[in-house]
Scaffold this active site. Sequence first.
Site, mmCIF file in Angstrom:
data_model
loop_
_atom_site.group_PDB
_atom_site.id
_atom_site.type_symbol
_atom_site.label_atom_id
_atom_site.label_comp_id
_atom_site.label_asym_id
_atom_site.label_seq_id
_atom_site.Cartn_x
_atom_site.Cartn_y
_atom_site.Cartn_z
ATOM 1 N N GLU A 277 43.719 46.811 40.483
ATOM 2 C CA GLU A 277 43.903 48.210 40.084
ATOM 3 C C GLU A 277 45.273 48.717 40.531
ATOM 4 O O GLU A 277 45.919 49.495 39.823
ATOM 5 C CB GLU A 277 42.784 49.046 40.711
ATOM 6 N N HIS A 348 43.279 42.490 34.829
ATOM 7 C CA HIS A 348 42.961 43.059 36.139
ATOM 8 C C HIS A 348 41.544 43.596 36.181
ATOM 9 O O HIS A 348 40.964 43.996 35.164
ATOM 10 C CB HIS A 348 43.956 44.177 36.494
ATOM 11 N N CYS A 349 40.978 43.574 37.388
ATOM 12 C CA CYS A 349 39.754 44.312 37.687
ATOM 13 C C CYS A 349 40.111 45.198 38.875
ATOM 14 O O CYS A 349 41.265 45.607 39.006
ATOM 15 C CB CYS A 349 38.579 43.377 37.962
ATOM 16 N N LYS A 350 39.173 45.519 39.725
ATOM 17 C CA LYS A 350 39.491 46.407 40.829
ATOM 18 C C LYS A 350 40.296 45.700 41.918
ATOM 19 O O LYS A 350 41.311 46.204 42.395
ATOM 20 C CB LYS A 350 38.213 46.988 41.441
ATOM 21 N N SER A 356 38.061 39.596 36.922
ATOM 22 C CA SER A 356 39.281 39.243 36.188
ATOM 23 C C SER A 356 39.605 37.766 36.366
ATOM 24 O O SER A 356 40.086 37.106 35.432
ATOM 25 C CB SER A 356 40.448 40.114 36.653
#
Length: 406
Positions: A277, A348-350, A356
């Site tokens: 993120e 992307h993820c967190k 991801s």
Amino acid sequence: MVKGAALFLQQGGGANCPKTQTHQENAGDLPQHLQVMLNTLRCEDRVKLAVRLESSWSDHVRYMVAVDTNSHQDKEESILVGMDFTVCPSKSCSIGMVLPLWSDTKINLEVLRGFSIRTAGRFHIFKPVSVQAMWSALQVLHKACEVSRRYNYVPGSTTFSWISFYESRISSKQSCVNEWNTMSNLETPRPESPVMFSDQLTKRERTESLIRTKLQSIMMFQDLENVTSKEILNELEQHVSWNQREYKEFIDNEMLLILSQIYKATLIFDYLYLGTEWDASNLEELRECGIGYILNMTPEIDNFFPEVFCYYNVHVFDDESADLLAHWNETHNFIMRAKENNSKCLVHCKMGVSCSVSTVIAYAMKEYGWSLEKACNFVKMKRIIAQPSAAFMKKLADYEGILEAR
């Protein structure tokens, strides 16, 4: 979660304005003194966001307030107003800083220290009292900066003439004004964050806050390629007394989060980055990397720059019930679009650890005909914090079987 951390406001300020509609991000009840803060604004101006910041003084509460208005040409102009609240006398609010967001504004994340804003020769660091408040602020600020760039609000132009109303009302105590303008040198370490609202925190929350602060300090100064988790925990035990069984999951998650903040987006292939993120919100870094496509693998994080990049969203939570496999054909096609257009894609993820990572592994398996083991080892070699969950590893195994059958 700290109460009163971030608030979105839809209407204008001023005592004679319509009732202000507010929306709080996990912020608890609306602090009573915020209405006093709103009354310091012009009625025609709008408050986009009020974010509580850390303060060096126990009797002092600080808010970074994003304010905008429509100019005489009906174009949106945005500024930041630093609001100071003193506990005694109660309900006293003053202005300590006014900062217009010009077209040259640059916003950067300062790992473990909030975020910085540089514009027209001025430099400020803002440290919200919670991570969620920081992300709320970054989304609003990046969108405001895009407007300034679109209309070319060049420093020194006649734009933002209306801020003289606020600049003439800077009346905070000198110690408060100094705090708004301190820490201009990035090499100067900040003091440890004070524990906010200590009278409202539970014993567990206080322990978690202490563990988080010490863990960040330890990991920032360790050679993470040559230190083990056990060594980090042993050093943590020298500073904090905690129950290993009770706080194990919390510490594991914090270590992953800190790692994701320390490591920048990882180049997996020459056209594909894997990140967090944080990476997705850093406009300057995205441009420096030549990224034109962003694959957002989260249900809770907004697309930061929809007018700048091409986005594809997969709204899947990182849990056992998530059907990530159903999206991998589309995510593969999206990454290929970036490659075919001579651009680069950020997935992307967190935290850039599980969801991801699994999607990039799936992409590598399909694109290069690799086995799950080879693709997984390749991605983990590139990004040492990569760690797909057990549920996602099962999905990858299923996906491997599907690809082999084809």
